[in-house]
Write a protein that holds these residues in place. Structure first.
Motif, PDB file in Angstrom:
ATOM      1  N   SER A   1       0.835  -1.190   0.000  1.00 31.86           N
ATOM      2  CA  SER A   1       0.000   0.000   0.000  1.00 31.86           C
ATOM      3  C   SER A   1       0.868   1.237   0.000  1.00 31.86           C
ATOM      4  CB  SER A   1      -0.889   0.019   1.247  1.00 31.86           C
ATOM      5  OG  SER A   1      -1.762  -1.077   1.245  1.00 31.86           O
TER       6      SER A   1
ATOM      7  N   ARG B   1      -1.516  -2.005  -5.604  1.00 38.12           N
ATOM      8  CA  ARG B   1      -1.242  -1.548  -4.236  1.00 38.12           C
ATOM      9  C   ARG B   1      -2.482  -1.056  -3.504  1.00 38.12           C
ATOM     10  NH1 ARG B   1      -0.686   4.058  -4.462  1.00 38.12           N
ATOM     11  NH2 ARG B   1      -0.133   4.984  -6.467  1.00 38.12           N
TER      12      ARG B   1
ATOM     13  N   GLN C   1      -4.888  -6.406  -3.626  1.00 38.17           N
ATOM     14  CA  GLN C   1      -3.461  -6.609  -3.396  1.00 38.17           C
ATOM     15  C   GLN C   1      -3.020  -8.053  -3.646  1.00 38.17           C
ATOM     16  OE1 GLN C   1      -2.792  -4.972   0.627  1.00 38.17           O
ATOM     17  NE2 GLN C   1      -1.646  -3.333  -0.365  1.00 38.17           N
TER      18      GLN C   1
END
Length: 228
Positions: free
Chosen positions: A84, A153, A147
């Motif tokens: 992320s 991301r 993800q």
């Protein structure tokens, strides 16, 4: 995934062809073309949709809108899950700005844009758009799935949502020049992510309006609009 597409509309002066709320219509669907790109092992499906007002059904030249939807299919990825981003914007979809005067930024050809619009997509916006368009792809609303299975991301903005906003920008640009939008073609060239500001801009050229959607300096979508 949605890779791009195009729209063509008749001029508003052709009143019997223009689609209006409450009209009965007929839609015809078909596959216009299938392409296999060896590089990246991708298959592109070009789906054509033509809509007529019901009383003009069968009159090929009297269509109300022509659309091409291009989808790309590729093998499952073996890449590890993406991480992320370390930070994200806290803006909401209401934090927008439309500017019909030249903006402070330029497009990728270093030309100052003639019309621009900025907004920040949020997860509620993506969820609502998914519901509105009956799009169940988890890449737009399920962060863990995005993800672990899609190797992205964070959540991705729908390609058609970006295209819709670029169409709206083209309509506003046309109004300011007393021109009517009759054609729009777009192509996704990169991902656009949730919770990060998106800049949309258009530059007038000899053949119409050239448009881009950018995020963090990267181009996510390119489009062109033609007018009558």
């Amino acid at each position: 995934m949605w890779a791009g597409g195009s729209f063509t509309w008749p001029k508003s002066t052709e009143k019997n062809r223009v689609l209006r709320i409450g009209n009965k219509v007929t839609e015809k669907r078909g596959i216009a073309k299938i392409e296999h790109k060896v590089k990246g092992d991708m298959i592109f499906i070009h789906q054509q949709r033509i809509i007529w007002n019901k009383d003009l059904e069968g009159q090929d030249e009297k269509w109300g809108v022509k659309e091409i939807r291009t989808h790309v299919f590729r093998p499952p990825s073996s890449r590890p899950p993406a991480s992320s981003p370390s930070s994200s914007s806290s803006s909401s979809p209401s934090d927008t700005n439309t500017n019909t005067n030249p903006s402070k930024y330029t497009n990728t050809n270093k030309k100052e844009v003639d019309i621009s619009f900025t907004y920040t997509p949020t997860s509620p916006l993506l969820f609502r758009y998914s519901a509105l368009t009956f799009n169940a792809h988890k890449i737009h609303y399920d962060h863990p799935h995005t993800q672990t299975h899609e190797q992205q991301r964070t959540l991705l903005v729908h390609g058609p949502l970006t295209a819709t906003l670029l169409i709206e920008l083209a309509v506003q640009a046309g109004i300011s020049m007393r021109k009517e939008l009759v054609g729009f073609e777009y192509r996704a060239v990169g991902p656009i992510y949730v919770d990060e500001q998106v800049e949309l801009g258009g530059v007038w050229g000899r053949d119409g309006l050239e448009l881009e959607a950018r995020q963090g300096g990267r181009v996510g979508m390119r489009a062109s609009a033609t007018f009558a």
